[in-house]
Scaffold this motif. Sequence first.
Motif, PDB file in Angstrom:
ATOM      1  N   VAL A 148      28.362  -2.034   8.912  1.00  0.00           N
ATOM      2  CA  VAL A 148      28.919  -0.737   9.297  1.00  0.00           C
ATOM      3  C   VAL A 148      28.113  -0.175  10.466  1.00  0.00           C
ATOM      4  N   GLY A 149      28.817   0.424  11.416  1.00  0.00           N
ATOM      5  CA  GLY A 149      28.160   1.072  12.554  1.00  0.00           C
ATOM      6  C   GLY A 149      28.489   2.552  12.608  1.00  0.00           C
ATOM      7  N   PRO A 150      27.692   3.322  13.337  1.00  0.00           N
ATOM      8  CA  PRO A 150      27.894   4.777  13.425  1.00  0.00           C
ATOM      9  C   PRO A 150      29.038   5.130  14.385  1.00  0.00           C
ATOM     10  N   MET A 151      30.259   4.858  13.966  1.00  0.00           N
ATOM     11  CA  MET A 151      31.427   5.036  14.817  1.00  0.00           C
ATOM     12  C   MET A 151      31.596   6.480  15.289  1.00  0.00           C
ATOM     13  N   ASP A 152      31.296   7.446  14.439  1.00  0.00           N
ATOM     14  CA  ASP A 152      31.487   8.846  14.832  1.00  0.00           C
ATOM     15  C   ASP A 152      30.489   9.256  15.925  1.00  0.00           C
ATOM     16  N   ASP A 153      29.311   8.647  15.939  1.00  0.00           N
ATOM     17  CA  ASP A 153      28.317   8.926  16.981  1.00  0.00           C
ATOM     18  C   ASP A 153      28.548   8.075  18.224  1.00  0.00           C
ATOM     19  N   ASN A 154      29.207   6.940  18.043  1.00  0.00           N
ATOM     20  CA  ASN A 154      29.465   6.011  19.145  1.00  0.00           C
ATOM     21  C   ASN A 154      30.897   5.491  19.010  1.00  0.00           C
ATOM     22  N   PRO A 155      31.890   6.245  19.507  1.00  0.00           N
ATOM     23  CA  PRO A 155      33.299   5.878  19.332  1.00  0.00           C
ATOM     24  C   PRO A 155      33.649   4.472  19.826  1.00  0.00           C
ATOM     25  N   ALA A 156      32.875   3.908  20.738  1.00  0.00           N
ATOM     26  CA  ALA A 156      33.144   2.541  21.212  1.00  0.00           C
ATOM     27  C   ALA A 156      33.090   1.536  20.062  1.00  0.00           C
ATOM     28  N   LEU A 157      32.298   1.832  19.016  1.00  0.00           N
ATOM     29  CA  LEU A 157      32.188   0.922  17.882  1.00  0.00           C
ATOM     30  C   LEU A 157      33.472   0.869  17.055  1.00  0.00           C
ATOM     31  N   GLY A 158      34.331   1.856  17.208  1.00  0.00           N
ATOM     32  CA  GLY A 158      35.589   1.887  16.473  1.00  0.00           C
ATOM     33  C   GLY A 158      36.757   1.283  17.219  1.00  0.00           C
ATOM     34  N   LYS A 159      36.534   0.906  18.482  1.00  0.00           N
ATOM     35  CA  LYS A 159      37.616   0.307  19.264  1.00  0.00           C
ATOM     36  C   LYS A 159      38.011  -1.036  18.669  1.00  0.00           C
ATOM     37  N   GLU A 160      39.275  -1.386  18.847  1.00  0.00           N
ATOM     38  CA  GLU A 160      39.806  -2.582  18.210  1.00  0.00           C
ATOM     39  C   GLU A 160      39.029  -3.844  18.549  1.00  0.00           C
ATOM     40  N   ASP A 161      38.509  -3.959  19.771  1.00  0.00           N
ATOM     41  CA  ASP A 161      37.757  -5.168  20.127  1.00  0.00           C
ATOM     42  C   ASP A 161      36.402  -5.239  19.424  1.00  0.00           C
ATOM     43  N   MET A 162      36.000  -4.178  18.727  1.00  0.00           N
ATOM     44  CA  MET A 162      34.756  -4.185  17.952  1.00  0.00           C
ATOM     45  C   MET A 162      35.005  -4.343  16.448  1.00  0.00           C
ATOM     46  N   HIS A 163      36.250  -4.353  16.021  1.00  0.00           N
ATOM     47  CA  HIS A 163      36.558  -4.398  14.593  1.00  0.00           C
ATOM     48  C   HIS A 163      35.991  -5.623  13.892  1.00  0.00           C
ATOM     49  N   ASP A 164      35.885  -6.761  14.598  1.00  0.00           N
ATOM     50  CA  ASP A 164      35.383  -7.952  13.924  1.00  0.00           C
ATOM     51  C   ASP A 164      33.895  -7.852  13.598  1.00  0.00           C
ATOM     52  N   ARG A 165      33.189  -6.870  14.149  1.00  0.00           N
ATOM     53  CA  ARG A 165      31.785  -6.658  13.806  1.00  0.00           C
ATOM     54  C   ARG A 165      31.656  -5.964  12.453  1.00  0.00           C
ATOM     55  N   TRP A 166      32.708  -5.321  11.984  1.00  0.00           N
ATOM     56  CA  TRP A 166      32.706  -4.545  10.745  1.00  0.00           C
ATOM     57  C   TRP A 166      33.069  -5.433   9.552  1.00  0.00           C
ATOM     58  N   ILE A 167      32.520  -6.596   9.451  1.00  0.00           N
ATOM     59  CA  ILE A 167      32.891  -7.550   8.407  1.00  0.00           C
ATOM     60  C   ILE A 167      32.422  -7.045   7.038  1.00  0.00           C
ATOM     61  N   TRP A 168      33.301  -7.133   6.059  1.00  0.00           N
ATOM     62  CA  TRP A 168      32.913  -6.749   4.708  1.00  0.00           C
ATOM     63  C   TRP A 168      32.807  -7.998   3.850  1.00  0.00           C
ATOM     64  N   GLN A 169      32.212  -7.852   2.684  1.00  0.00           N
ATOM     65  CA  GLN A 169      31.895  -8.960   1.785  1.00  0.00           C
ATOM     66  C   GLN A 169      31.069 -10.032   2.493  1.00  0.00           C
ATOM     67  N   LEU A 170      30.175  -9.586   3.383  1.00  0.00           N
ATOM     68  CA  LEU A 170      29.331 -10.510   4.137  1.00  0.00           C
ATOM     69  C   LEU A 170      28.476 -11.327   3.178  1.00  0.00           C
ATOM     70  N   SER A 171      28.442 -12.656   3.417  1.00  0.00           N
ATOM     71  CA  SER A 171      27.619 -13.520   2.580  1.00  0.00           C
ATOM     72  C   SER A 171      26.737 -14.470   3.373  1.00  0.00           C
ATOM     73  N   VAL A 172      27.136 -14.792   4.624  1.00  0.00           N
ATOM     74  CA  VAL A 172      26.379 -15.756   5.422  1.00  0.00           C
ATOM     75  C   VAL A 172      26.301 -15.288   6.866  1.00  0.00           C
ATOM     76  N   ILE A 173      25.109 -15.404   7.437  1.00  0.00           N
ATOM     77  CA  ILE A 173      24.900 -15.167   8.860  1.00  0.00           C
ATOM     78  C   ILE A 173      24.360 -16.456   9.462  1.00  0.00           C
ATOM     79  N   GLU A 174      25.054 -16.980  10.453  1.00  0.00           N
ATOM     80  CA  GLU A 174      24.558 -18.148  11.173  1.00  0.00           C
ATOM     81  C   GLU A 174      24.181 -17.698  12.575  1.00  0.00           C
ATOM     82  N   VAL A 175      22.956 -17.994  12.970  1.00  0.00           N
ATOM     83  CA  VAL A 175      22.459 -17.652  14.297  1.00  0.00           C
ATOM     84  C   VAL A 175      22.552 -18.917  15.140  1.00  0.00           C
ATOM     85  N   ASN A 176      23.262 -18.826  16.287  1.00  0.00           N
ATOM     86  CA  ASN A 176      23.422 -20.030  17.112  1.00  0.00           C
ATOM     87  C   ASN A 176      23.343 -19.686  18.592  1.00  0.00           C
TER      88      ASN A 176
END
Length: 176
Positions: A148-176
Amino acid sequence: KLWTCENTMNHTLASLLLAFFGLTAAVQADGLPQPTGEVILYVHGDIEITNGAGPAAMFDLGMLEQLGMQTIITSTPFTDGVIAFEGPLMRDLLDAVIANGENVTLTALDEYATTFPIDDLRNHDFILAIRDDQGLISPDQFGPIWVVGPMDDNPALGKEDMHDRWIWQLSVIEVN
């Protein structure tokens, strides 16, 4: 890459760094403490500090809490109203494992996955939300971890091209 202590000075430095990041449990030779509760997040890929049998860092709820809890009060693109979310900053988790990659792939419990530049998580105050106004976030309500990001403080985080950053049920992070 696996990080190992080559001498006492390296071990002392590693212990100080882990204490700095709030990981105060018994330190394994390869970096992070072992989880004592149910593992809810795996981090692997281009990281230097692990605690798994392989090149992975495993986190239980307590370990995530020890990274330092932040509160974000915001609306989201996926819920109604304003909600208070609590969890560690994503960049603190990336720093704790010494993530070196240029991209991250986040994968949810349902195997939904998204890949984007790691700097998006380092440069914005995204948290690994494990609590909301109602307490621990359950898997049937976006949990146990929701990015989750502070969308109300930074409206750019709520734009559709940022929606994939708001992943829920996160279980794995792969750094590549």
